[in-house]
Motif scaffolding. Structure first.
Motif, PDB file in Angstrom:
ATOM      1  N   TRP A 151       0.823  -1.223   0.000  1.00  0.00           N
ATOM      2  CA  TRP A 151       0.000   0.000   0.000  1.00  0.00           C
ATOM      3  C   TRP A 151       0.852   1.265   0.000  1.00  0.00           C
TER       4      TRP A 151
ATOM      5  N   ARG B  77       0.004   3.752  -6.512  1.00  0.00           N
ATOM      6  CA  ARG B  77      -1.075   2.885  -6.024  1.00  0.00           C
ATOM      7  C   ARG B  77      -2.258   2.863  -6.982  1.00  0.00           C
ATOM      8  N   GLN B  78      -2.625   4.039  -7.503  1.00  0.00           N
ATOM      9  CA  GLN B  78      -3.806   4.089  -8.361  1.00  0.00           C
ATOM     10  C   GLN B  78      -3.580   3.305  -9.656  1.00  0.00           C
TER      11      GLN B  78
ATOM     12  N   LEU C 180      -4.128  -0.292  -8.864  1.00  0.00           N
ATOM     13  CA  LEU C 180      -5.550  -0.619  -8.727  1.00  0.00           C
ATOM     14  C   LEU C 180      -6.220  -0.654 -10.104  1.00  0.00           C
TER      15      LEU C 180
ATOM     16  N   HIS D 118      -4.383  -8.599  -2.893  1.00  0.00           N
ATOM     17  CA  HIS D 118      -4.001  -8.565  -1.486  1.00  0.00           C
ATOM     18  C   HIS D 118      -3.122  -7.343  -1.269  1.00  0.00           C
ATOM     19  N   ALA D 119      -3.684  -6.354  -0.585  1.00  0.00           N
ATOM     20  CA  ALA D 119      -2.907  -5.146  -0.292  1.00  0.00           C
ATOM     21  C   ALA D 119      -2.477  -5.182   1.161  1.00  0.00           C
ATOM     22  N   ASN D 120      -1.204  -4.897   1.400  1.00  0.00           N
ATOM     23  CA  ASN D 120      -0.675  -4.897   2.758  1.00  0.00           C
ATOM     24  C   ASN D 120       0.100  -3.622   3.036  1.00  0.00           C
ATOM     25  N   MET D 121       0.230  -3.321   4.315  1.00  0.00           N
ATOM     26  CA  MET D 121       0.959  -2.135   4.717  1.00  0.00           C
ATOM     27  C   MET D 121       2.451  -2.319   4.464  1.00  0.00           C
TER      28      MET D 121
ATOM     29  N   TRP E 244     -15.162  -6.661  -5.383  1.00  0.00           N
ATOM     30  CA  TRP E 244     -14.768  -5.645  -6.371  1.00  0.00           C
ATOM     31  C   TRP E 244     -15.966  -5.107  -7.158  1.00  0.00           C
TER      32      TRP E 244
ATOM     33  N   LEU F 286     -12.028   1.760  -0.616  1.00  0.00           N
ATOM     34  CA  LEU F 286     -10.573   1.908  -0.670  1.00  0.00           C
ATOM     35  C   LEU F 286     -10.114   3.075   0.211  1.00  0.00           C
TER      36      LEU F 286
ATOM     37  N   PHE G 239     -10.308   1.938   3.825  1.00  0.00           N
ATOM     38  CA  PHE G 239      -9.158   1.071   4.120  1.00  0.00           C
ATOM     39  C   PHE G 239      -7.920   1.924   4.362  1.00  0.00           C
TER      40      PHE G 239
ATOM     41  N   ARG H  11      -1.611  -0.623  12.253  1.00  0.00           N
ATOM     42  CA  ARG H  11      -0.317  -0.860  11.628  1.00  0.00           C
ATOM     43  C   ARG H  11      -0.410  -2.108  10.755  1.00  0.00           C
TER      44      ARG H  11
ATOM     45  N   LYS I 112      -2.882  -3.971   8.541  1.00  0.00           N
ATOM     46  CA  LYS I 112      -4.193  -4.038   7.893  1.00  0.00           C
ATOM     47  C   LYS I 112      -3.969  -4.603   6.504  1.00  0.00           C
ATOM     48  N   THR I 113      -4.885  -5.461   6.086  1.00  0.00           N
ATOM     49  CA  THR I 113      -4.774  -6.139   4.796  1.00  0.00           C
ATOM     50  C   THR I 113      -6.103  -5.995   4.086  1.00  0.00           C
ATOM     51  N   LEU I 114      -6.047  -5.683   2.803  1.00  0.00           N
ATOM     52  CA  LEU I 114      -7.261  -5.632   1.990  1.00  0.00           C
ATOM     53  C   LEU I 114      -7.274  -6.838   1.071  1.00  0.00           C
ATOM     54  N   HIS I 115      -8.343  -7.621   1.101  1.00  0.00           N
ATOM     55  CA  HIS I 115      -8.520  -8.723   0.161  1.00  0.00           C
ATOM     56  C   HIS I 115      -9.701  -8.385  -0.738  1.00  0.00           C
ATOM     57  N   ALA I 116      -9.398  -8.064  -1.980  1.00  0.00           N
ATOM     58  CA  ALA I 116     -10.459  -7.754  -2.946  1.00  0.00           C
ATOM     59  C   ALA I 116     -10.656  -8.945  -3.864  1.00  0.00           C
TER      60      ALA I 116
END
Lengths: 246, 246
Positions: A195, A202-203, A206, A220-223, B195, B206, B209, B215, B217-221
């Protein structure tokens, strides 16, 4: 394909260096792989920084894949490591450095010059490597591609029918022309995005994820930054391959 | 908390209906849970459609959690099922229907009227349920919240220190005020986004998120509509809880 060295790593993984014509490469295989039980194959993608520099990260990923029962291989990218540079790529790299140092946006022209010739040269080499690797008795299909450069993985997924699934790392510049190719991808995809990747937009990542034509695609987006992919995200990508290639 | 019925499901899961004052709820526990080996707890969030309507999906999620060793519970949301409506909520729902049927954008006012009173009422009820559930000898901590309404999960993660991790389903309208609360969330988060969710704004999801202060955090789309979360995504969310709560 000529093997030039071989060593057994402490966890029983067989690591072999090879050359394919002028291209150096590395192959890791599970002790269990044999002609009667050939292992599925994962191709390890990586940024154009040279295999030697990337080795610690590559071997860590390879050990993980081999432990899951996959043969795992990678090759040096054109223009990286000891392979000959070409003037246009050197020029593009210099232009990129200049733009970034000046805090200017990186133009489409620079991105195209940097990435498109690399994709054009690298993809047929990955295909040649695939021919050679699949001719080994201990390696069978199906085949997955894992990692960056995301444009190389995208092109390979479009043109190479032996690629059955791909884990793509969204961490490099994407030429606009790649969006059209992304629409043609149909294999299951697992896309990793950091991320807060300092060198990656990032955009754009996406938008590229949105463009992929695959019916099964997961983001899968992670910090964290470019190299900070958490272990649990790597584990999750490994499970994706186990689900699709075994 | 008063248990009103109890049945053993075919896979050995104990399902109990309860009431907490006027609020009906459901509790599922593993056969292995006991005072000497209390199970960690997952609170199952859900949309305000009524427990009876949601039951098939809830029990499927609960069986999965119980198989992983978690006690799992849910309560009826205020204004849902047989619980009394309140006029402002009915008005907000009517305004939403009218806007959507007219193909108009859903205004911030409608979203606020729809979601904020629900969050204000629901969160203290979840906290009361938590008090009651944690007083049972077979249930211990830590506690996770799983599901929608994402604004309820967000508020709960901010105000309730017993929530140690949350799986949030980004599939409902988000009042602008929730972005400020999202910044105050610090527990590990696993956010699920469909999505192509027909009733959910992807960009808002988004942005939310991005706003979460956690600290980790994970996004699963994943591909598909609101109710199309793939099984592998549910498995991945389950592993997140196992990683953080066990």
């Amino acid at each position: 394909m000529r093997f030039t060295s071989e060593q057994r790593l402490d966890d029983g993984v067989l690591e072999r260096e090879f050359t394919l014509g002028e291209i150096p490469g590395l192959l890791w295989t599970p002790a269990s792989a044999s002609a009667s039980a050939p292992a599925p194959l994962i191709l390890l993608g990586h940024p154009p920084l040279g295999l030697r520099k990337m080795y610690p990260r590559l071997v860590a990923r390879a050990r993980h894949s081999v432990a899951d029962g996959f043969a795992t291989a990678t090759i040096e990218l054109p223009g990286s490591g000891d392979r000959p540079r070409w003037p246009a790529a050197e020029q593009a790299r210099a232009d990129l450095r200049r733009a970034m140092e000046a805090g200017e946006p990186v133009s489409d022209e620079i991105v195209d010059a940097l990435v498109l010739p690399l994709v054009d040269k690298a993809v047929p080499e990955w295909q040649a490597a695939l021919d050679a690797l699949l001719s080994l008795p201990e390696i069978g299909g199906p085949v997955g591609y894992s990692g960056g450069v995301i444009s190389i993985g995208t092109r390979l997924a479009v043109v190479e029918p032996r690629i059955a699934a791909a884990v793509l790392f969204a961490g490099s510049f994407v030429p606009r022309a790649m969006f059209e190719e992304a629409r043609q991808v149909t294999v299951p995809l697992h896309v990793l995005l950091q991320w807060d990747d300092e060198g990656n937009d990032r955009q754009t990542a996406l938008d590229l994820f949105d463009a992929f034509g695959s019916r099964e695609k997961t983001l899968h987006a992670n910090m964290g930054g470019h190299t900070g992919v958490p272990q649990f995200a790597a584990d999750s990508a490994a499970r994706f391959f186990t689900r699709h290639l075994k």
